[in-house]
Design a protein around this motif. Structure first.
Motif, PDB file in Angstrom:
ATOM      1  N   VAL A   1      -0.205   3.401  -4.496  1.00  0.00           N
ATOM      2  CA  VAL A   1      -0.311   3.466  -3.040  1.00  0.00           C
ATOM      3  C   VAL A   1      -1.417   2.515  -2.609  1.00  0.00           C
ATOM      4  CG1 VAL A   1      -0.922   4.941  -1.078  1.00  0.00           C
ATOM      5  CG2 VAL A   1       0.501   5.855  -2.923  1.00  0.00           C
TER       6      VAL A   1
ATOM      7  N   TYR B   1      -2.720  -0.924   0.411  1.00  0.00           N
ATOM      8  CA  TYR B   1      -2.465  -2.063   1.293  1.00  0.00           C
ATOM      9  C   TYR B   1      -1.596  -3.065   0.530  1.00  0.00           C
ATOM     10  CZ  TYR B   1      -3.794  -6.215   4.088  1.00  0.00           C
ATOM     11  OH  TYR B   1      -3.799  -7.360   4.859  1.00  0.00           O
TER      12      TYR B   1
ATOM     13  N   HIS C   1       4.168   2.063  -3.047  1.00  0.00           N
ATOM     14  CA  HIS C   1       4.172   2.439  -1.637  1.00  0.00           C
ATOM     15  C   HIS C   1       3.139   1.592  -0.901  1.00  0.00           C
ATOM     16  CE1 HIS C   1       6.334   6.071  -3.058  1.00  0.00           C
ATOM     17  NE2 HIS C   1       5.407   6.110  -3.996  1.00  0.00           N
ATOM     18  N   SER C   2       3.602   0.525  -0.257  1.00  0.00           N
ATOM     19  CA  SER C   2       2.704  -0.384   0.464  1.00  0.00           C
ATOM     20  C   SER C   2       2.589   0.030   1.924  1.00  0.00           C
ATOM     21  CB  SER C   2       3.222  -1.817   0.384  1.00  0.00           C
ATOM     22  OG  SER C   2       3.301  -2.248  -0.962  1.00  0.00           O
ATOM     23  N   SER C   3       1.444  -0.264   2.535  1.00  0.00           N
ATOM     24  CA  SER C   3       1.252   0.046   3.948  1.00  0.00           C
ATOM     25  C   SER C   3       0.284  -0.957   4.563  1.00  0.00           C
ATOM     26  CB  SER C   3       0.730   1.476   4.121  1.00  0.00           C
ATOM     27  OG  SER C   3      -0.468   1.671   3.396  1.00  0.00           O
TER      28      SER C   3
ATOM     29  N   GLU D   1      -5.628   3.802   7.008  1.00  0.00           N
ATOM     30  CA  GLU D   1      -6.262   4.358   5.818  1.00  0.00           C
ATOM     31  C   GLU D   1      -6.078   5.869   5.716  1.00  0.00           C
ATOM     32  OE1 GLU D   1     -10.287   3.033   5.959  1.00  0.00           O
ATOM     33  OE2 GLU D   1      -9.818   1.058   5.133  1.00  0.00           O
TER      34      GLU D   1
ATOM     35  N   GLU E   1      -3.755   7.796   7.067  1.00  0.00           N
ATOM     36  CA  GLU E   1      -2.347   8.118   6.781  1.00  0.00           C
ATOM     37  C   GLU E   1      -2.010   7.814   5.330  1.00  0.00           C
ATOM     38  OE1 GLU E   1      -3.537   6.389   9.266  1.00  0.00           O
ATOM     39  OE2 GLU E   1      -2.547   6.891  11.175  1.00  0.00           O
ATOM     40  N   ARG E   2      -2.532   6.689   4.826  1.00  0.00           N
ATOM     41  CA  ARG E   2      -2.285   6.321   3.428  1.00  0.00           C
ATOM     42  C   ARG E   2      -2.875   7.365   2.491  1.00  0.00           C
ATOM     43  NH1 ARG E   2      -5.229   1.352   2.663  1.00  0.00           N
ATOM     44  NH2 ARG E   2      -3.620   0.449   3.976  1.00  0.00           N
TER      45      ARG E   2
ATOM     46  N   VAL F   1      -4.377   5.062  -5.999  1.00  0.00           N
ATOM     47  CA  VAL F   1      -4.606   4.401  -4.714  1.00  0.00           C
ATOM     48  C   VAL F   1      -5.442   3.167  -5.000  1.00  0.00           C
ATOM     49  CG1 VAL F   1      -5.624   4.585  -2.421  1.00  0.00           C
ATOM     50  CG2 VAL F   1      -4.513   6.578  -3.448  1.00  0.00           C
TER      51      VAL F   1
END
Length: 494
Positions: free
Chosen positions: A282, A284, A300-302, A307, A309-310, A326
């Motif tokens: 998980v 960025y 799982h990229s975001s 931050e 929510e991640r 993470v």
């Protein structure tokens, strides 16, 4: 169709002692698995690397412990049982997907090899074949230039971990012997050889066939210099021990992993292990992209601005049983994901969270120019997204008044273009115009650049989000050859 499991013997250390079949399998395998200790270096991989190719999936199997000291509820054997169960599950995921898996084994896979623990767990479920290798006993004998046995002589192979009395008894009863597993057992083995009347016959061979090979009469060897990878000739017995199994852990966890500033060479062994054992990654997007793809894992990229929510997403995954890594650039505790995860984790008291440090950008940039952080220093972020500029300005002034070296993170971005100039002007109120400023960009990448300028000449147009600034104190010096350092001794007030 399931993949095939191969247990491949690599021989004692010299890559030229790998069999032709082993070399072919290593080169063609989709997945290469290998054991290592906690430091992350793998002897097996170092032997096989000459035959490996680009694009292969690597599965490092890093032992959780190296001594019998552990707080695992099942004790030392329970910790190892958990480890082997987890390793087998990781390899089974590849085999189920139809990928062939080669497990590298020093020496011979079935001769005191860790491979056998995976074999017991997987061979009844998948097509499996073992490729034998040259054992350390054969290699030691060859390097010593003395035959092990001839005619009707009996060779006994013994582990140095046997009780002293039993070792003595076995040595008295055999013609020839090879004693394995030395290291901490060496003094006991030496005593057993002496009590059996065989000490004067015994030879010591360390790391046979490698460039670190050492051969001496065993009686002359200093016990404090003996590593695990050594053999006493006289020999070794394979004792099949079935440990008491502890139930494997199925609970999930979140590990916040510092990736360091750039590639794999900046990554700690502990971080490598966390990435290798994770079921889910998980983070960025650009940071996730720095981790080599592994089809066994979910990614799982975001966006970089979510931050909390991640963190909640990662904790929810772990609550469901996933082992979540993470990922964070640099060190996760320096303007990064560790605090975000821990803040959200206050609502997830049932989910364990670990933080693994990484090399932070300030230290990476400092290393490129010398030792500008050699004395007290302050770490600041110029980003006013999470704190007001007035707070940043007051801290800059306080640090400048205190004559601290400054490491400035997040100096500018596309939407923040004025802070560098404002910070420079604030610092010039307390610091000489000639103060050295190091501008480090993309350290560790092919696009890396380092520039050293005077504080008065710091040009904001040359600074962006990929930069880190190091601003010297009144004591920071620049040498004629372009090195920058801050002396450890601060002058006494006059």
């Amino acid at each position: 169709m399931n993949g095939r499991l191969w247990g491949v013997g690599l021989g004692p250390g010299d890559p030229e002692l790998i069999t032709v079949k082993a070399a072919r399998l290593i080169e063609s395998a989709g997945v290469i698995a290998f054991h290592s200790a906690r430091h992350g270096r793998s002897i097996a991989r170092s032997i096989a690397k000459h035959y490996m190719r680009e694009g292969q999936i690597e599965e490092p199997l890093m032992y959780p412990i190296t001594t019998e000291t552990t707080d695992h509820p099942g004790g030392y054997l329970g910790a190892l049982e958990d480890f082997y169960e987890q390793c087998a599950a990781r390899l089974a995921a590849h085999l189920d997907a139809g990928r062939d898996v080669v497990v590298l084994a020093e020496g011979d896979p079935f001769f005191y090899g860790s491979y056998m623990h995976l074999h017991k767990r997987l061979a009844h479920r998948y097509p499996t074949q073992v490729v034998p290798g040259v054992t350390s006993v054969s290699a030691a004998s060859a390097e010593l230039g003395r035959p092990l046995v001839e005619r009707e002589e009996v060779l006994t192979v013994l582990p140095g971990t046997l009780a002293a009395g039993k070792l003595t008894e076995k040595l008295k009863a055999t013609d020839s012997a090879a004693i394995m597993k030395l290291g901490r057992t060496f003094s006991k083995v030496r005593t057993a050889l002496q009590e059996a009347g065989r000490l004067d016959e015994a030879w010591y061979v360390e790391r046979a066939t490698t460039d670190k090979q050492r051969i001496e009469p065993l009686a002359d060897v200093d016990p404090s210099t003996v590593p695990y990878f050594s053999v006493a000739l006289l020999s070794s017995r394979a004792a099949a021990v079935t440990p008491t199994a502890a139930p494997p852990s199925t609970s999930g966890e979140v590990v916040v992993v510092g990736l360091g500033p750039a590639g794999r060479e900046w990554l700690t062994p502990e971080a490598q292990d966390a990435l290798a054992t994770a079921t889910d990654l998980v983070g960025y997007g650009p940071y996730i992209d720095r981790v080599p793809p592994n089809p066994r894992q979910r990614r799982h990229s975001s966006d970089n601005r979510v931050e909390a929510e991640r963190a909640a997403f990662a904790l929810d995954l772990a609550r469901g049983g996933a082992k979540v890594a993470v990922v964070s650039s640099g060190d996760p505790g320096v303007f990064a994901m560790a605090s975000a995860v821990l803040e959200v984790a206050e609502e997830y008291t049932d989910v364990p969270v670990r933080i693994l440090p990484g090399l932070t950008a300030a230290n990476a940039v400092a290393s490129r120019v010398g030792a500008p952080l050699g004395h007290d220093y302050c770490v600041l972020s110029l980003s006013d997204r999470l704190k007001p500029w007035d707070v940043i300005a007051s801290r800059l002034s306080a640090a400048a008044k205190a004559d601290l070296v400054l490491a400035i993170y997040n100096p500018a971005s596309r939407s923040r273009i004025w802070q560098v100039e404002a910070a420079r002007d604030l610092l010039l109120e307390h610091r000489s115009a000639d103060t050295p400023v190091v501008i480090g960009r993309d350290v560790g990448y092919p696009t890396e650049s380092i520039e050293i300028v005077r504080l008065a000449e710091l040009d904001p147009s040359k600074v962006d989000m990929r930069c880190l600034l190091l601003i010297g104190s009144s004591q920071t010096r620049m040498t004629e050859n372009g090195r920058v350092f801050t002396p450890r001794r601060y002058p006494e007030p006059s």
